[in-house]
Every structure is written in C-alpha cells, then in structure tokens.
Design a protein around this motif. Structure first.
Motif, PDB file in Angstrom:
ATOM      1  N   LEU A 181      -0.807   3.150   1.207  1.00  0.00           N
ATOM      2  CA  LEU A 181       0.582   3.554   0.988  1.00  0.00           C
ATOM      3  C   LEU A 181       0.660   4.966   0.422  1.00  0.00           C
ATOM      4  CD1 LEU A 181       1.780   0.158  -0.481  1.00  0.00           C
ATOM      5  CD2 LEU A 181       2.624   1.178   1.638  1.00  0.00           C
ATOM      6  N   GLY A 182       1.505   5.767   1.023  1.00  0.00           N
ATOM      7  CA  GLY A 182       1.681   7.138   0.569  1.00  0.00           C
ATOM      8  C   GLY A 182       0.641   8.105   1.067  1.00  0.00           C
ATOM      9  N   GLY A 183      -0.316   7.629   1.840  1.00  0.00           N
ATOM     10  CA  GLY A 183      -1.377   8.491   2.353  1.00  0.00           C
ATOM     11  C   GLY A 183      -1.226   8.735   3.837  1.00  0.00           C
ATOM     12  N   PRO A 184      -2.086   9.591   4.387  1.00  0.00           N
ATOM     13  CA  PRO A 184      -1.985   9.925   5.816  1.00  0.00           C
ATOM     14  C   PRO A 184      -2.320   8.763   6.742  1.00  0.00           C
ATOM     15  CG  PRO A 184      -3.955  10.908   4.836  1.00  0.00           C
ATOM     16  CD  PRO A 184      -3.142  10.362   3.713  1.00  0.00           C
ATOM     17  N   HIS A 185      -3.006   7.735   6.235  1.00  0.00           N
ATOM     18  CA  HIS A 185      -3.382   6.593   7.075  1.00  0.00           C
ATOM     19  C   HIS A 185      -2.483   5.378   6.838  1.00  0.00           C
ATOM     20  CE1 HIS A 185      -6.867   8.975   7.955  1.00  0.00           C
ATOM     21  NE2 HIS A 185      -7.334   8.882   6.729  1.00  0.00           N
ATOM     22  N   GLU A 186      -1.325   5.585   6.235  1.00  0.00           N
ATOM     23  CA  GLU A 186      -0.446   4.471   5.883  1.00  0.00           C
ATOM     24  C   GLU A 186      -0.159   3.569   7.085  1.00  0.00           C
ATOM     25  OE1 GLU A 186       3.076   4.899   3.119  1.00  0.00           O
ATOM     26  OE2 GLU A 186       4.116   4.679   5.040  1.00  0.00           O
ATOM     27  N   VAL A 187      -0.240   2.245   6.829  1.00  0.00           N
ATOM     28  CA  VAL A 187       0.031   1.241   7.857  1.00  0.00           C
ATOM     29  C   VAL A 187       0.925   0.166   7.240  1.00  0.00           C
ATOM     30  CG1 VAL A 187      -0.948  -0.410   9.494  1.00  0.00           C
ATOM     31  CG2 VAL A 187      -2.250   1.631   8.861  1.00  0.00           C
ATOM     32  N   LEU A 188       1.961  -0.255   7.972  1.00  0.00           N
ATOM     33  CA  LEU A 188       2.889  -1.276   7.510  1.00  0.00           C
ATOM     34  C   LEU A 188       2.978  -2.400   8.531  1.00  0.00           C
ATOM     35  CD1 LEU A 188       5.868   1.020   6.426  1.00  0.00           C
ATOM     36  CD2 LEU A 188       4.109   0.059   4.920  1.00  0.00           C
ATOM     37  N   ARG A 189       3.116  -3.619   8.029  1.00  0.00           N
ATOM     38  CA  ARG A 189       3.382  -4.765   8.889  1.00  0.00           C
ATOM     39  C   ARG A 189       4.271  -5.738   8.120  1.00  0.00           C
ATOM     40  NH1 ARG A 189       1.241  -1.764  11.903  1.00  0.00           N
ATOM     41  NH2 ARG A 189      -0.382  -2.181  13.476  1.00  0.00           N
ATOM     42  N   SER A 190       5.069  -6.518   8.837  1.00  0.00           N
ATOM     43  CA  SER A 190       5.873  -7.566   8.213  1.00  0.00           C
ATOM     44  C   SER A 190       6.171  -8.637   9.236  1.00  0.00           C
ATOM     45  CB  SER A 190       7.183  -6.995   7.647  1.00  0.00           C
ATOM     46  OG  SER A 190       8.001  -6.483   8.688  1.00  0.00           O
ATOM     47  N   GLY A 191       6.549  -9.816   8.749  1.00  0.00           N
ATOM     48  CA  GLY A 191       6.905 -10.901   9.645  1.00  0.00           C
ATOM     49  C   GLY A 191       6.649 -12.246   9.012  1.00  0.00           C
ATOM     50  N   ARG A 192       6.883 -13.295   9.795  1.00  0.00           N
ATOM     51  CA  ARG A 192       6.605 -14.667   9.359  1.00  0.00           C
ATOM     52  C   ARG A 192       5.095 -14.814   9.204  1.00  0.00           C
ATOM     53  NH1 ARG A 192       5.620 -19.415  12.466  1.00  0.00           N
ATOM     54  NH2 ARG A 192       6.258 -21.346  11.397  1.00  0.00           N
ATOM     55  N   LEU A 193       4.671 -15.326   8.045  1.00  0.00           N
ATOM     56  CA  LEU A 193       3.249 -15.349   7.715  1.00  0.00           C
ATOM     57  C   LEU A 193       2.420 -16.009   8.811  1.00  0.00           C
ATOM     58  CD1 LEU A 193       1.066 -14.677   5.601  1.00  0.00           C
ATOM     59  CD2 LEU A 193       1.498 -16.924   4.582  1.00  0.00           C
ATOM     60  N   ALA A 194       2.857 -17.154   9.288  1.00  0.00           N
ATOM     61  CA  ALA A 194       2.071 -17.875  10.301  1.00  0.00           C
ATOM     62  C   ALA A 194       1.949 -17.085  11.596  1.00  0.00           C
ATOM     63  CB  ALA A 194       2.709 -19.242  10.582  1.00  0.00           C
ATOM     64  N   ASP A 195       2.935 -16.228  11.866  1.00  0.00           N
ATOM     65  CA  ASP A 195       2.925 -15.468  13.119  1.00  0.00           C
ATOM     66  C   ASP A 195       2.047 -14.220  13.060  1.00  0.00           C
ATOM     67  OD1 ASP A 195       4.716 -17.289  14.181  1.00  0.00           O
ATOM     68  OD2 ASP A 195       6.491 -16.073  13.694  1.00  0.00           O
ATOM     69  N   VAL A 196       1.913 -13.633  11.857  1.00  0.00           N
ATOM     70  CA  VAL A 196       1.264 -12.315  11.787  1.00  0.00           C
ATOM     71  C   VAL A 196      -0.082 -12.323  11.078  1.00  0.00           C
ATOM     72  CG1 VAL A 196       3.508 -11.168  11.827  1.00  0.00           C
ATOM     73  CG2 VAL A 196       2.418 -11.636   9.616  1.00  0.00           C
ATOM     74  N   ILE A 197      -0.456 -13.420  10.408  1.00  0.00           N
ATOM     75  CA  ILE A 197      -1.637 -13.370   9.545  1.00  0.00           C
ATOM     76  C   ILE A 197      -2.915 -13.076  10.324  1.00  0.00           C
ATOM     77  CG2 ILE A 197      -1.989 -15.866   9.610  1.00  0.00           C
ATOM     78  CD1 ILE A 197      -2.738 -13.393   6.710  1.00  0.00           C
ATOM     79  N   ASP A 198      -3.084 -13.656  11.512  1.00  0.00           N
ATOM     80  CA  ASP A 198      -4.321 -13.408  12.268  1.00  0.00           C
ATOM     81  C   ASP A 198      -4.434 -11.935  12.647  1.00  0.00           C
ATOM     82  OD1 ASP A 198      -5.044 -16.052  12.095  1.00  0.00           O
ATOM     83  OD2 ASP A 198      -4.277 -16.597  14.082  1.00  0.00           O
ATOM     84  N   ASP A 199      -3.326 -11.336  13.049  1.00  0.00           N
ATOM     85  CA  ASP A 199      -3.337  -9.911  13.390  1.00  0.00           C
ATOM     86  C   ASP A 199      -3.608  -9.061  12.154  1.00  0.00           C
ATOM     87  OD1 ASP A 199      -2.838 -10.426  16.044  1.00  0.00           O
ATOM     88  OD2 ASP A 199      -0.670 -10.142  15.877  1.00  0.00           O
TER      89      ASP A 199
END
Length: 256
Positions: free
Chosen positions: A215-233
C-alpha cells in the motif's frame, strides 16, 4: 548517552504520505538507525534512505547507519508461549546491536528510528527504545505518528473501517481463526503471511474481504469481494507477488 530518540512514523514509503510533523522531525535527527534485514528486503532500507534524502537533503548533516538485523527464528512453527519468548529474545539482540552504536555517539546526539506506517500499530520499535533507555541511560523519547496500513487500505478501497454503530477489531493472522466471530464487527488483520482467513471460508463464506499489498508503493495491489469467491485467487496472487519481489506487506479487512 544521547539526548533524544525520535520514533518517526513514515507511512508506507511514499513521500506524499509523510506528514508535515514527520518531515520536520526528520530534519532534527543526527543519526538514523535502520535495521538491515538482508538483500531480499533491502529495498525497504533504500525507501527509508530515499525519504531522508527527499526531506532533509543538505539542510542538516546526518548519518544513515544500517544495522544487521538479528535472526528472528521460525515464528510459524512456534506456539504462543514460544513465539513470545522468541520475539523477546530477538528484541534483546536488537537492543544490544543498537546500544553498541549509541555508546559511541556524542552525548547531545539525536537518534532517529523510521517506522513503517505508524509506531502504534504492531511495531516493536517503542518496546526496543524502552529497553535501550534502560541499557544506555536516560534520554527523551519523541514519537511522531504516521499514516498506517489500515488507514490507507480504507482510503484505497474508498470505505470506512466500520459500519454505523459497529466495532473495529484489529488482530493478527496468528490469532484470527481462534478469535473470529461475526459479533466482533469489522476485523482488520495484520501480519498475516499465510492468508489464514481462508480457514474461515467454510464457516463464513459470505464475509467480504478488502485486501491490499504494498500500500502506498509503486507495486500496490488491491482486491475485494466475497471471501469464498476470491480467496483462491488471493492466495495465488500473494504467492506470485512474494516470488516476484522477495517480500510482501499486506493487510485486509473482513466485513460480515
């Protein structure tokens, strides 16, 4: 003995996230003591060095001292008691390394520790400084707050950390599974190297996760969603990021 030790929260490495108060404090420090955690994480040292160069420049002479960080040990393999003892031993080794440098400094020297995020959130610097004060004699301690990862996580996802009338619970990956019940409200999880929230999927698949790395750096990555749907990714993504950069700093919010 030194006169003052500054513990300065520097946010997450972006100069734009350093407060005016922190920038002013940087320009009073004579010697910065920075833990060197090896080649893999050396870019974290360089980020601190770059902040000093950005905010201090040639306005004030200072030294930037890299101190080899003692080995911490296999935290993941320790139970709660062994983990606590291991951390205390690690702190003691850090104190001895810093004290050796401080003992050779002038009596009026101002020492600075640059804390990623904010000194109040799961950081050991203030505990180490307390032990240094006992080891090296009395000195004044000045603490400057910084923008923390949970604050930045909420800002990047454009959400508040809590819903109306609910609590915020802040914990670690080590404690999450044994502590978690929906009645806790919104839960911020830090220091989770294994995304232990995946162990909650079977019981609470409809949790929403808001996750962010670097967070706050040049490689920042964000994800969100329903836990069961996104956890494997998320697990796959986190592993790939760690392999690519050598380290990962991430945090997340779980919302019922």
């Amino acid at each position: 003995m030194v006169s003052t030790v500054w513990v300065i929260g520097i946010g997450t490495g972006d100069p734009g996230l350093v407060t005016y108060e922190a920038a002013e404090a940087l320009r009073t420090v004579d010697v910065f003591l920075v833990a060197d955690k090896g080649e893999v994480k050396h870019d974290l040292v360089e980020a601190r060095r770059a902040l000093c160069e950005h905010f201090i420049g040639d306005t004030h002479p200072y030294r930037f001292v890299e101190v080899p960080d003692p080995q911490r040990g296999p935290d993941a393999e320790r139970d709660t008691s062994a983990y606590g003892a291991g951390v205390r031993d690690w702190h003691g080794a850090r104190v001895r390394a810093y004290a050796e440098i401080i003992d050779d400094l002038p009596a009026d020297a101002q020492i600075g520790f640059l804390v990623w995020g904010d000194p109040a959130f799961y950081d050991s610097t203030l505990r180490i400084v307390d032990r240094l004060r006992a080891e090296c004699g009395p000195f004044e301690v000045r603490v400057i707050p910084g923008i923390s990862a949970p604050q930045l996580l909420a800002a990047r996802h454009a959400i508040p950390l809590n819903r109306i009338g609910t609590s915020i619970h802040i914990t670690t990956g080590r404690r999450l599974v044994e502590e978690y019940v929906p009645d806790l409200g919104d839960v911020v999880v830090m220091l989770d190297g294994y995304l232990t929230c995946r162990e909650l999927v079977e019981r609470y698949p409809d949790l929403t996760i808001y996750w962010g790395a670097y967070l706050g750096g040049p490689h920042e990555v964000l994800r969100s969603g329903r836990l069961a749907d996104v956890i494997d990714d998320l697990v796959e993504l986190r592993g790939r990021l760690r392999e690519e950069h050598g380290w990962v700093m991430d945090t997340y919010l779980l919302r019922p």
